[in-house]
Structure formats: C-alpha cells, structure tokens
Design a protein around this motif. Structure first.
Motif, mmCIF file in Angstrom:
data_model
loop_
_atom_site.group_PDB
_atom_site.id
_atom_site.type_symbol
_atom_site.label_atom_id
_atom_site.label_comp_id
_atom_site.label_asym_id
_atom_site.label_seq_id
_atom_site.Cartn_x
_atom_site.Cartn_y
_atom_site.Cartn_z
ATOM 1 N N ALA A 131 0.948 -1.272 -0.083
ATOM 2 C CA ALA A 131 -0.075 -0.031 0.149
ATOM 3 C C ALA A 131 0.761 1.329 0.026
ATOM 4 O O ALA A 131 0.322 2.132 -0.825
ATOM 5 N N ALA A 132 2.016 1.277 0.675
ATOM 6 C CA ALA A 132 2.755 2.291 0.960
ATOM 7 C C ALA A 132 3.527 2.648 -0.708
ATOM 8 O O ALA A 132 3.447 3.827 -1.010
ATOM 9 N N LEU A 133 3.982 1.806 -1.151
ATOM 10 C CA LEU A 133 4.498 1.684 -2.622
ATOM 11 C C LEU A 133 3.481 2.307 -3.477
ATOM 12 O O LEU A 133 3.749 3.189 -4.447
ATOM 13 N N SER A 134 2.367 1.792 -3.471
ATOM 14 C CA SER A 134 1.149 2.158 -4.228
ATOM 15 C C SER A 134 0.795 3.760 -4.004
ATOM 16 O O SER A 134 0.687 4.575 -5.106
ATOM 17 N N ILE A 135 0.909 4.233 -2.801
ATOM 18 C CA ILE A 135 0.271 5.481 -2.499
ATOM 19 C C ILE A 135 1.748 6.505 -3.042
ATOM 20 O O ILE A 135 1.180 7.510 -3.443
ATOM 21 N N LEU A 136 2.942 6.089 -2.533
ATOM 22 C CA LEU A 136 3.995 7.002 -3.186
ATOM 23 C C LEU A 136 3.834 7.259 -4.635
ATOM 24 O O LEU A 136 4.286 8.404 -5.239
ATOM 25 N N LEU A 137 3.828 6.203 -5.298
ATOM 26 C CA LEU A 137 3.766 6.242 -6.929
ATOM 27 C C LEU A 137 2.589 7.292 -7.274
ATOM 28 O O LEU A 137 2.536 8.168 -8.229
ATOM 29 N N LEU A 138 1.576 6.830 -6.797
ATOM 30 C CA LEU A 138 0.312 7.455 -7.361
ATOM 31 C C LEU A 138 0.599 9.192 -6.734
ATOM 32 O O LEU A 138 0.246 9.912 -7.612
ATOM 33 N N ALA A 139 0.793 9.331 -5.442
ATOM 34 C CA ALA A 139 0.948 10.779 -4.822
ATOM 35 C C ALA A 139 2.060 11.491 -5.735
ATOM 36 O O ALA A 139 1.681 12.826 -6.094
ATOM 37 N N GLY A 140 3.060 10.711 -6.035
ATOM 38 C CA GLY A 140 4.260 11.562 -6.814
ATOM 39 C C GLY A 140 3.947 11.902 -8.086
ATOM 40 O O GLY A 140 3.948 12.792 -8.695
ATOM 41 N N GLY A 141 2.876 10.848 -8.770
ATOM 42 C CA GLY A 141 2.761 11.148 -10.230
ATOM 43 C C GLY A 141 1.845 12.322 -10.182
ATOM 44 O O GLY A 141 1.892 13.245 -11.218
ATOM 45 N N VAL A 142 0.901 12.495 -9.268
ATOM 46 C CA VAL A 142 -0.235 13.541 -9.336
ATOM 47 C C VAL A 142 0.431 14.877 -9.225
ATOM 48 O O VAL A 142 0.179 15.822 -9.695
ATOM 49 N N LEU A 143 1.300 14.857 -8.148
ATOM 50 C CA LEU A 143 2.078 15.889 -7.742
ATOM 51 C C LEU A 143 2.932 16.463 -9.012
ATOM 52 O O LEU A 143 3.061 17.916 -9.293
ATOM 53 N N VAL A 144 3.502 15.740 -9.723
ATOM 54 C CA VAL A 144 4.281 16.056 -10.863
ATOM 55 C C VAL A 144 3.485 16.482 -12.005
ATOM 56 O O VAL A 144 3.767 17.571 -12.476
ATOM 57 N N ILE A 145 2.233 15.940 -12.213
ATOM 58 C CA ILE A 145 1.391 16.491 -13.202
ATOM 59 C C ILE A 145 0.738 18.052 -12.645
ATOM 60 O O ILE A 145 0.702 18.887 -13.688
ATOM 61 N N HIS A 146 0.675 18.116 -11.579
ATOM 62 C CA HIS A 146 -0.048 19.438 -10.929
ATOM 63 C C HIS A 146 1.435 20.393 -11.113
ATOM 64 O O HIS A 146 0.855 21.627 -11.785
ATOM 65 N N VAL A 147 2.450 20.312 -10.853
ATOM 66 C CA VAL A 147 3.540 21.209 -10.885
ATOM 67 C C VAL A 147 3.822 21.374 -12.356
ATOM 68 O O VAL A 147 3.944 22.770 -12.717
ATOM 69 N N ALA A 148 3.921 20.561 -13.245
ATOM 70 C CA ALA A 148 4.395 20.694 -14.734
ATOM 71 C C ALA A 148 2.986 21.493 -15.173
ATOM 72 O O ALA A 148 3.230 22.315 -16.097
ATOM 73 N N SER A 149 1.923 21.086 -14.791
ATOM 74 C CA SER A 149 0.654 21.874 -15.598
ATOM 75 C C SER A 149 0.681 23.437 -15.303
ATOM 76 O O SER A 149 0.368 24.033 -16.310
ATOM 77 N N PHE A 150 0.892 23.872 -14.170
ATOM 78 C CA PHE A 150 0.933 25.179 -13.704
ATOM 79 C C PHE A 150 2.449 25.790 -13.600
ATOM 80 O O PHE A 150 2.453 26.877 -13.100
ATOM 81 N N ALA A 151 3.362 25.193 -14.339
ATOM 82 C CA ALA A 151 4.851 25.788 -14.179
ATOM 83 C C ALA A 151 5.093 27.306 -14.560
ATOM 84 O O ALA A 151 5.834 27.780 -14.395
ATOM 85 N N THR A 152 3.961 27.479 -15.735
ATOM 86 C CA THR A 152 3.989 28.671 -16.163
ATOM 87 C C THR A 152 3.424 29.773 -15.558
ATOM 88 O O THR A 152 3.537 31.140 -15.895
ATOM 89 N N ASP A 153 2.564 29.376 -14.814
ATOM 90 C CA ASP A 153 2.042 30.447 -13.725
ATOM 91 C C ASP A 153 1.782 29.752 -12.305
ATOM 92 O O ASP A 153 1.070 29.309 -11.873
ATOM 93 N N PRO A 154 2.663 30.406 -11.445
ATOM 94 C CA PRO A 154 2.996 29.841 -10.165
ATOM 95 C C PRO A 154 1.702 30.088 -9.143
ATOM 96 O O PRO A 154 1.474 29.266 -8.413
ATOM 97 N N THR A 155 0.799 31.459 -9.435
ATOM 98 C CA THR A 155 -0.190 31.643 -8.569
ATOM 99 C C THR A 155 -1.235 30.758 -8.683
ATOM 100 O O THR A 155 -1.812 30.116 -7.443
ATOM 101 N N PRO A 156 -1.829 30.210 -9.791
ATOM 102 C CA PRO A 156 -2.796 29.125 -9.802
ATOM 103 C C PRO A 156 -2.042 27.878 -9.164
ATOM 104 O O PRO A 156 -2.933 27.204 -8.732
ATOM 105 N N MET A 157 -0.719 27.538 -9.509
ATOM 106 C CA MET A 157 -0.297 26.528 -8.582
ATOM 107 C C MET A 157 -0.489 26.278 -7.263
ATOM 108 O O MET A 157 -1.050 25.246 -6.677
#
Length: 262
Positions: A116-142
């Motif tokens: 479960a821990a490995l699953s959560i680490l990969l899921l959470a890490g992947g979502v956070l990377v998408i979030h940061v990459a998607s809002f990289a051009t505008d930090p305020t909405p990030m």
C-alpha cells in the motif's frame, strides 16, 4: 539454557515490513509500476502544452480521473499485493517465515503496508508532478489549485489502501488463482459497477473515491445515484478496507497454505 525471548508484535511487524520492502524493491514490479506512472504523467503533460488555449485545471482533473482513478489505482495495488502470499508459497519460503517468531498476522500486515505504501508513493508522486508541470508557467494558480489536487491524492490514497487489502485477501484465500479473482473483482465490482445507475453504484469503492475527490458524476444514470456526504464516503472506504484486511489476516492465520504452484 533458556530459549531466546519471543519478540513482541511491533518488532515482528517491523521485521516483516523490512523484509517485504526489500523484496519488492529488488524485484521488477516497482519498475513496472513506476514505468506505468511515468507514461501517464508524460501523456498528461504533453496534452497540457499541446492544447490551445491552455487549461491546466482541466488537464490535471482529467489526468487524475482517467489515468489514475480508472487505471493506476487498480494496477499498482494489484502488482504489489495480489501475489504477496502466493509468491511465498510458490517459492516455498512461507513455511520458513511462519516458523519464525514473527507470526502470520505480522507477516500479513507487513506485506499489506509495504504494498500500500509503494502504491500511494507512486500515485501521489505522479499527481504532484502533473500538478507542478501543468501550472509551471503560472505559479499563482499552482498554489491556489493545490488543495484540490491534495484532495484527489487523499481519495486515491484511501482507495489504494482498500484495493491493497482486497488483492491481499484474494491472493491469500485462493493462492492458485488469487490474481485472477482479484482482477475479476476489480474489473466487475469496482470498475463496472462505478458506471451503473442508482443504488448499484454504491457497491463500488471507486465511486466513493470519485465523490471524495470532487469529480463530476459520469456514466449511465448518474443523476439517479444517491448523494452521500464526503465524510461518509471516506468512512465507507475505510471500513471496507479494514474488513478486507481482517479477513486476509484470518485466512493467513488459519489456512494450511501448501506448496502448490500459485
């Protein structure tokens, strides 16, 4: 000469966690799971920068819903927990483990928490990377959209715990076909029922996780599905997770697991 003292439950669980963690990291399953997450992340980020005008909020939500809630949250717990007991039986190492002072319940919980821990680490890490990459051009909405993303991560994490316990249960209950039965359960009950109308959809924990994440309902007869408060959704998933885990522990504790091929 007196025998060495039997370790307490906490020590036994810690030993089981370390052993399970080491075994998973040395195997191919973590690399396979990480590769699947990377593919989803790359696809989501590519879509974010190819569409015009850019819509990072919609990209993050769609990526989490399609790539994570409808795919990765099924795949990762299955990879890490469905064969956890079956592999020990197949490799003929389970009798050795059960003869140690650790105890079967500690072994079961160690495999559950590790997967479960490995699953959560990969899921959470992947979502956070998408979030940061998607809002990289505008930090305020990030920063402004971060609470919504964390809410999605929380829903995915809770569901990953549930599916880890579910896969561990089937893998312990029917060693020779646990992976197949876990796949059928996830495909029919968890995924299939999450698209049905009315009360039938309430059978699926995936539906409650979707509600918990704040996603808009889709599927056949979505308007006929009863409304459930978010705290009740979280409570239902947690209770079902505990039920699966208790059943898996009882099965491992009481079953005479043989040496047959899993």
């Amino acid at each position: 000469m007196s025998p060495p003292p039997v370790p307490d439950f906490a020590s036994a669980l810690s030993a089981s966690l370390r052993l399970s963690w080491t075994r998973l990291l040395r195997g191919r399953k973590v690399r396979l799971g990480a590769a699947a997450v990377v593919l989803v992340v790359v696809a989501a980020v590519a879509v974010r920068y190819l569409i015009d005008p850019p819509e990072p909020e919609r990209v993050v939500e769609a990526a989490v819903r399609v790539g994570f809630l409808n795919m990765l949250v099924f795949l990762l717990p299955f990879l890490f927990t469905a064969g956890a007991i079956a592999e020990e039986v197949e490799n003929r190492t389970l009798p050795y483990l059960t003869l140690r002072p650790a105890g079967r319940i500690a072994i079961t919980l160690g495999k559950f928490f590790t997967g479960a821990a490995l699953s959560i680490l990969l899921l959470a890490g992947g979502v956070l990377v998408i979030h940061v990459a998607s809002f990289a051009t505008d930090p305020t909405p990030m920063i402004e959209e971060l609470p919504d993303t964390l809410r999605m991560i929380g829903a995915l994490s809770l569901l990953a715990l549930c599916y880890s316990a579910l896969c561990l249960l089937w893998g312990s209950l029917v060693v020779e076909a646990g992976g197949l039965l876990a796949t059928l359960h996830l495909a029919v009950i968890e995924y299939g029922f999450s698209w049905l109308p009315g009360l039938a959809r309430l059978v699926s924990m995936n539906h409650f996780a979707s509600e918990l994440a704040g996603f808009e309902r889709t599927g056949w007869g979505a308007e006929s599905v009863p409304d459930v408060d978010t705290w009740i959704c979280a409570t239902i998933i947690a209770v079902v997770t505990l039920l699966y885990l208790v059943l898996a522990s009882v099965v491992v504790r009481t079953s005479e697991l043989g040496f047959g091929k899993a």
